[in-house]
Design a protein around this motif. Sequence first.
Motif, PDB file in Angstrom:
ATOM      1  N   SER A  11      50.914  59.639  20.573  1.00 40.27           N
ATOM      2  CA  SER A  11      52.136  59.088  19.987  1.00 40.27           C
ATOM      3  C   SER A  11      52.681  57.960  20.858  1.00 40.27           C
ATOM      4  O   SER A  11      52.688  58.051  22.093  1.00 40.27           O
ATOM      5  N   ARG A  12      53.129  56.900  20.194  1.00 40.90           N
ATOM      6  CA  ARG A  12      53.757  55.785  20.913  1.00 40.90           C
ATOM      7  C   ARG A  12      55.276  55.839  20.831  1.00 40.90           C
ATOM      8  O   ARG A  12      55.949  54.852  21.119  1.00 40.90           O
ATOM      9  N   ASP A  13      55.813  56.991  20.459  1.00 37.33           N
ATOM     10  CA  ASP A  13      57.262  57.184  20.539  1.00 37.33           C
ATOM     11  C   ASP A  13      57.663  57.341  22.005  1.00 37.33           C
ATOM     12  O   ASP A  13      56.898  57.854  22.819  1.00 37.33           O
ATOM     13  N   ASN A  14      58.836  56.885  22.347  1.00 35.08           N
ATOM     14  CA  ASN A  14      59.398  57.073  23.687  1.00 35.08           C
ATOM     15  C   ASN A  14      58.506  56.498  24.787  1.00 35.08           C
ATOM     16  O   ASN A  14      58.190  57.162  25.785  1.00 35.08           O
ATOM     17  N   LEU A  15      58.087  55.257  24.600  1.00 39.47           N
ATOM     18  CA  LEU A  15      57.259  54.600  25.608  1.00 39.47           C
ATOM     19  C   LEU A  15      58.066  54.318  26.871  1.00 39.47           C
ATOM     20  O   LEU A  15      59.241  53.974  26.801  1.00 39.47           O
ATOM     21  N   PRO A  16      57.435  54.435  28.047  1.00 40.24           N
ATOM     22  CA  PRO A  16      58.152  54.126  29.282  1.00 40.24           C
ATOM     23  C   PRO A  16      58.360  52.624  29.436  1.00 40.24           C
ATOM     24  O   PRO A  16      57.679  51.814  28.795  1.00 40.24           O
ATOM     25  N   ASP A  17      59.294  52.256  30.288  1.00 43.83           N
ATOM     26  CA  ASP A  17      59.504  50.847  30.602  1.00 43.83           C
ATOM     27  C   ASP A  17      58.230  50.268  31.210  1.00 43.83           C
ATOM     28  O   ASP A  17      57.528  50.941  31.976  1.00 43.83           O
ATOM     29  N   LEU A  18      57.928  49.019  30.872  1.00 34.99           N
ATOM     30  CA  LEU A  18      56.706  48.389  31.379  1.00 34.99           C
ATOM     31  C   LEU A  18      56.739  48.177  32.888  1.00 34.99           C
ATOM     32  O   LEU A  18      55.699  48.188  33.543  1.00 34.99           O
ATOM     33  N   ASP A  19      57.910  47.964  33.457  1.00 36.36           N
ATOM     34  CA  ASP A  19      58.071  47.811  34.908  1.00 36.36           C
ATOM     35  C   ASP A  19      57.018  46.846  35.485  1.00 36.36           C
ATOM     36  O   ASP A  19      56.221  47.199  36.359  1.00 36.36           O
ATOM     37  N   VAL A  20      57.024  45.607  34.972  1.00 36.96           N
ATOM     38  CA  VAL A  20      56.029  44.619  35.392  1.00 36.96           C
ATOM     39  C   VAL A  20      56.271  44.235  36.850  1.00 36.96           C
ATOM     40  O   VAL A  20      57.381  43.893  37.251  1.00 36.96           O
ATOM     41  N   ARG A  21      55.203  44.288  37.650  1.00 34.26           N
ATOM     42  CA  ARG A  21      55.260  43.888  39.056  1.00 34.26           C
ATOM     43  C   ARG A  21      54.260  42.760  39.293  1.00 34.26           C
ATOM     44  O   ARG A  21      53.086  42.873  38.926  1.00 34.26           O
ATOM     45  N   VAL A  22      54.738  41.683  39.905  1.00 35.55           N
ATOM     46  CA  VAL A  22      53.909  40.508  40.175  1.00 35.55           C
ATOM     47  C   VAL A  22      53.476  40.537  41.637  1.00 35.55           C
ATOM     48  O   VAL A  22      54.314  40.638  42.538  1.00 35.55           O
ATOM     49  N   THR A  23      52.165  40.473  41.864  1.00 33.74           N
ATOM     50  CA  THR A  23      51.648  40.503  43.237  1.00 33.74           C
ATOM     51  C   THR A  23      51.129  39.154  43.707  1.00 33.74           C
ATOM     52  O   THR A  23      50.964  38.938  44.903  1.00 33.74           O
ATOM     53  N   GLU A  24      50.857  38.233  42.783  1.00 35.44           N
ATOM     54  CA  GLU A  24      50.391  36.903  43.160  1.00 35.44           C
ATOM     55  C   GLU A  24      50.708  35.926  42.038  1.00 35.44           C
ATOM     56  O   GLU A  24      50.694  36.292  40.860  1.00 35.44           O
TER      57      GLU A  24
END
Length: 256
Positions: A11-24
């Motif tokens: 199920s794609r209900d209640n997906l977590p935040d993407l929390d994108v982190r940039v390393t370069e």
Amino acid sequence: GFEEVAGPLPSRDNLPDLDVRVTETVDTDSYTRETITFVSEPGDRTPAFLYLPKNLTPGEKRPGILALHPTGALGKKIVDGQSKRPNRGYARELAERGYVVIAPDYPSFGDSADYDFAADRYESGAMKAIWNHLRSVDLLLSRAEVDPEKIAVIGHSLGGHNAIFTGLFDERIKVVVSSCGWNPLHDYYGGDLKGWTSDRYFPAIRDRYSLDPDKVPFDFYELVAALAPAAFFSNSPLHDSNFDWRGVEKAAPKIR
């Protein structure tokens, strides 16, 4: 039928935040390439390249492209043009043309080389990859510069069939491009399906369906047809040993 083999899409209900982190961050004349990770699901982060075009006018939106790499230890670096083989750098080329592009690592390649398929919640590596790719589209759609009505997926070989698999489950994708990605199961090495049965693909084809294409409850006729109404482009070189072009030619009229 596909989910009988690959296992169900969670199920794609209640997906977590993407929390994108940039390393370069790498700057070019036409785009910025960010090396990122994002949360695909609790406890797992997906590594990817994100290409962001320069010189956008205020409020301008561009198409978003999911670029899936072929088989190779370099993973996403292949579609950035960093492999020795020519004509694999389609993520970079699309970025140069002004698209917003995301190129994730397939589990077991690139920065996901140590992925443990036995430890996850999926019945197949293919379904885990589909989940990651849907989350990659989520990330594209989270960007203000992406036109949500113009989302596409492109891939070669491993990426070619995963473009199809992802398009099956994501109606947000309007264009699917598959190079060296498919043919009917009976035409894959004459019906020898061992190549489809690794952990990163479909172990059930071996364990449940005895490598018999007559027993597998899906084939690429239905998978490609199910992409409609999305546009589908298939590229089949004449000397591809895995996905013989003659099988594609046989399938095309039936799919249409």
